[in-house]
Design an enzyme around this catalytic site. Structure first.
Site: not given
Ligand code: DGL
Length: 276
Positions: A11-12, A74, A159, A193, A195
């Site tokens: 993932d990023s 991702c 984040e 996404c 996240h």
């Protein structure tokens, strides 16, 4: 064939940890290697070329670290880089290895879940602009109508560990209202996404109870289990140590601190220098 390869999860940043968690629940016997390109996250607002270039670089690094199979956990990388890597790069750099994404497995189940055939997508600007979900849905379920809303503030909120704060409610409601306001018949919303499962509590608070939200972790885990059954030549290469190692392009301390938002266990993290 020797079983000496961990399954790579890319993932990023940290979002792929939500996928990793479900994959490890479903397939606990394998070794995993998690790779977060945290030094260059977020990918969601970057151009096609940049996301492709960064993703390919990370995949090559994961190959060098022994992964034969890499999951792009991702959506942004799956939307912008997966096809080029599969079709253009893999035949030259590693014809025996495989890279899989998260969009197709998610789309495959959509038609079985929606009753109204009106589906919503919440995702990063990059994923929405790529139109990847619409293109895949048209292939599998041409009668499904898709409405999308980009949520540029959600990844930064998560984040920065602000996703449970009161301030986050404003942005949760904003994008949700924008999506559901487009079509009153939407009964299923893809959290496109990796996240976003961390915002699910707040998302549910502002959505009608009749709307179902799809997190990708379990879907991707089931799809990987199925892939390994259908591809014994790959399954036979996956090592069976039930371990997971974590690598980041950022500082190890930063990764460990933030990863604790996603994971409820202490982890050992190593730094990777991509030389960029
Ligand atoms: N986790 C990524 C995704 O699923 C988004 C994070 C980012 O913007 O880098 O799209």
């Amino acid at each position: 064939m020797r079983r000496n390869s961990p399954i790579g999860i890319f993932d990023s940043g940290y979002g792929g940890l939500t996928i990793l968690e479900q994959i490890r629940k479903r397939l606990p016997q394998y070794d995993y290697l998690y790779f977060g390109d945290n030094a260059r996250t977020p990918y969601g607002t970057r151009s096609f070329e940049v996301v492709y270039h960064y993703t390919l670089q990370c995949v090559e690094q994961m190959f060098a670290m022994g992964c034969e199979l890499v999951i792009l956990a991702c959506n942004t990388a799956s939307a912008k880089a997966l096809r080029s890597i599969q079709q253009r790069d893999l035949p030259h750099i590693a014809p025996e290895r495989r890279v899989l994404g998260v969009i197709r497995p998610t789309v495959e189940v959509i038609g079985q879940i929606t009753k109204t055939n009106h589906v919503g997508l919440l995702a990063t600007p990059g994923t929405v602009q790529s139109d990847s979900y619409r293109i895949e849905i048209e292939k599998y379920y041409p009668s499904v109508v898709l409405h999308s809303e980009a949520c540029p503030m959600w990844v930064p909120l998560i984040e920065n560990n602000e996703h449970l704060s009161e301030g986050a409610d404003y942005f949760v409601k904003k994008y949700l209202d924008a999506l559901l306001g487009k079509d009153g018949m939407i009964d299923t919303v893809i959290l496109g996404c990796t996240h976003y499962p961390l915002l699910l509590g707040k998302i549910r608070k502002y959505a009608p109870a009749s709307v179902r939200f799809l997190s990708q972790g379990e879907i991707v885990a089931e799809s990987l289990a199925d892939y390994l059954v259908r591809h014994p030549e790959m399954e036979e290469r996956c090592s069976l140590g039930a371990s997971c190692s974590y690598f980041t392009t950022e500082s190890v301390d930063k990764f460990s601190a933030s990863a604790s938002i996603f994971l409820r266990e202490d982890i050992k993290v190593s730094h990777v220098d991509l030389g960029v």
